[in-house]
Design a protein around this motif. Sequence first.
Motif, PDB file in Angstrom:
ATOM      1  N   ASP A 181      -8.009  -4.985  -1.748  1.00 53.17           N
ATOM      2  CA  ASP A 181      -7.363  -5.973  -0.883  1.00 53.17           C
ATOM      3  C   ASP A 181      -8.449  -6.774  -0.168  1.00 53.17           C
ATOM      4  OD1 ASP A 181      -6.095  -7.368   1.124  1.00 53.17           O
ATOM      5  OD2 ASP A 181      -4.733  -5.740   1.669  1.00 53.17           O
TER       6      ASP A 181
ATOM      7  N   ASP B  14      -4.076  -1.890  -5.837  1.00 58.50           N
ATOM      8  CA  ASP B  14      -3.405  -2.526  -4.699  1.00 58.50           C
ATOM      9  C   ASP B  14      -4.268  -3.714  -4.260  1.00 58.50           C
ATOM     10  OD1 ASP B  14      -2.334  -3.229  -2.239  1.00 58.50           O
ATOM     11  OD2 ASP B  14      -2.872  -1.340  -1.249  1.00 58.50           O
TER      12      ASP B  14
ATOM     13  N   THR C 267       0.835  -1.214   0.000  1.00 59.60           N
ATOM     14  CA  THR C 267       0.000   0.000   0.000  1.00 59.60           C
ATOM     15  C   THR C 267       0.863   1.255   0.000  1.00 59.60           C
ATOM     16  OG1 THR C 267      -1.745  -1.229   1.139  1.00 59.60           O
ATOM     17  CG2 THR C 267      -1.859   1.173   1.254  1.00 59.60           C
TER      18      THR C 267
ATOM     19  N   ASP D  85      -6.755  -0.292   4.041  1.00 59.26           N
ATOM     20  CA  ASP D  85      -6.114   0.514   5.090  1.00 59.26           C
ATOM     21  C   ASP D  85      -6.214   2.005   4.826  1.00 59.26           C
ATOM     22  OD1 ASP D  85      -5.052  -1.363   6.963  1.00 59.26           O
ATOM     23  OD2 ASP D  85      -3.603  -1.978   5.437  1.00 59.26           O
TER      24      ASP D  85
HETATM   25 MG    MG Z   1      -1.866  -3.018   2.156  1.00 60.25          MG
END
Ligand code: MG
Length: 277
Positions: free
Chosen positions: A43, A128, A18, A48
Amino acid sequence: MSRALVVIGSAKGSPGATTLTLGLAACWPTSARRPRPLVVEADPSGGDVAARFELSDSPGLMELAAAARRAVSARVLGECVQLLPGGVHVVVGPTGAQQAAAAVGLFAGNGAGLLRAGMGSGGSVLVDVGRLQAETSGLVAAADRLLLVTRGEVDALAHAAAQVAQLSLPRGRVELALVGPSPYPLAEIRKSLGVQRVHQVPWDSRTAHCLAGRTAASPRRWRTAPLVRTVTDLAWHLEALVAQNSEAAGRDLTKPTATSGVPGQAAEKSWEGGGVR
Ligand SMILES: [Mg+2]
Ligand SMILES: Nc1ncnc2c1ncn2[C@@H]1O[C@H](COP(=O)(O)OP(=O)(O)O)[C@@H](O)[C@H]1O
């Protein structure tokens, strides 16, 4: 069609996928015709970015996944995007693992095609996917490049090697981002893993903290920070890949200027993502 779809993921643990993704978007060589890439956090273990930047996880991937069952227009994509300090636009993933797995599961099947269509001819997309899992294999298979992020210790490299072997992607499409020091020479790692390139990413906690929203970056320090220099080079490398794609498609090839989105500085107001309006 988007200019390039780059998937960033890892084999095991939390090596810095990330952080690298946000660093690449922040340091991308932008110009009027080359907008900063859109970041999509897909993800399945949970996002996050929303928590780190104190954002709501809505609008985000959940809304995009729901829309993706029909078709993703530039307008719909634009409605799922949030703006980070420094001007990086991101589709955040749900924080909770259960919700995230559901959203990624819904999105990943045809997400690559929808992103490419939704971005129009302008921007690239950095996705990501966190630790590579079955749910995201469709996104990985459709990517122009997979950046596999790993630490440099023997166990981490063994997991990365096993992951590369399991992926069975063409050798030219996988590059390794090696975060922090390693006792092994890069050439040896490249050869034994059978990847196209190995990019060494320095350990730089100060910059990593800025990219995690923990501290604001000082513009003076930002430009000379080791991690910023490295991801800027890597972004140029990926932009060259985009240019190759564009050349093949007969698109504009004027040289971009390097600019850097400094986290903590005033965000650029308008969406730069080329085509998402
Ligand atoms: Mg990550
Ligand atoms: N190059 C780096 N230098 C220093 N710390 C880093 C670096 N990359 C990541 N980190 C730190 O490692 C932790 C995990 O990073 P993160 O990007 O969230 O990993 P992942 O997405 O692979 O789980 C975070 O605390 C982050 O600040």
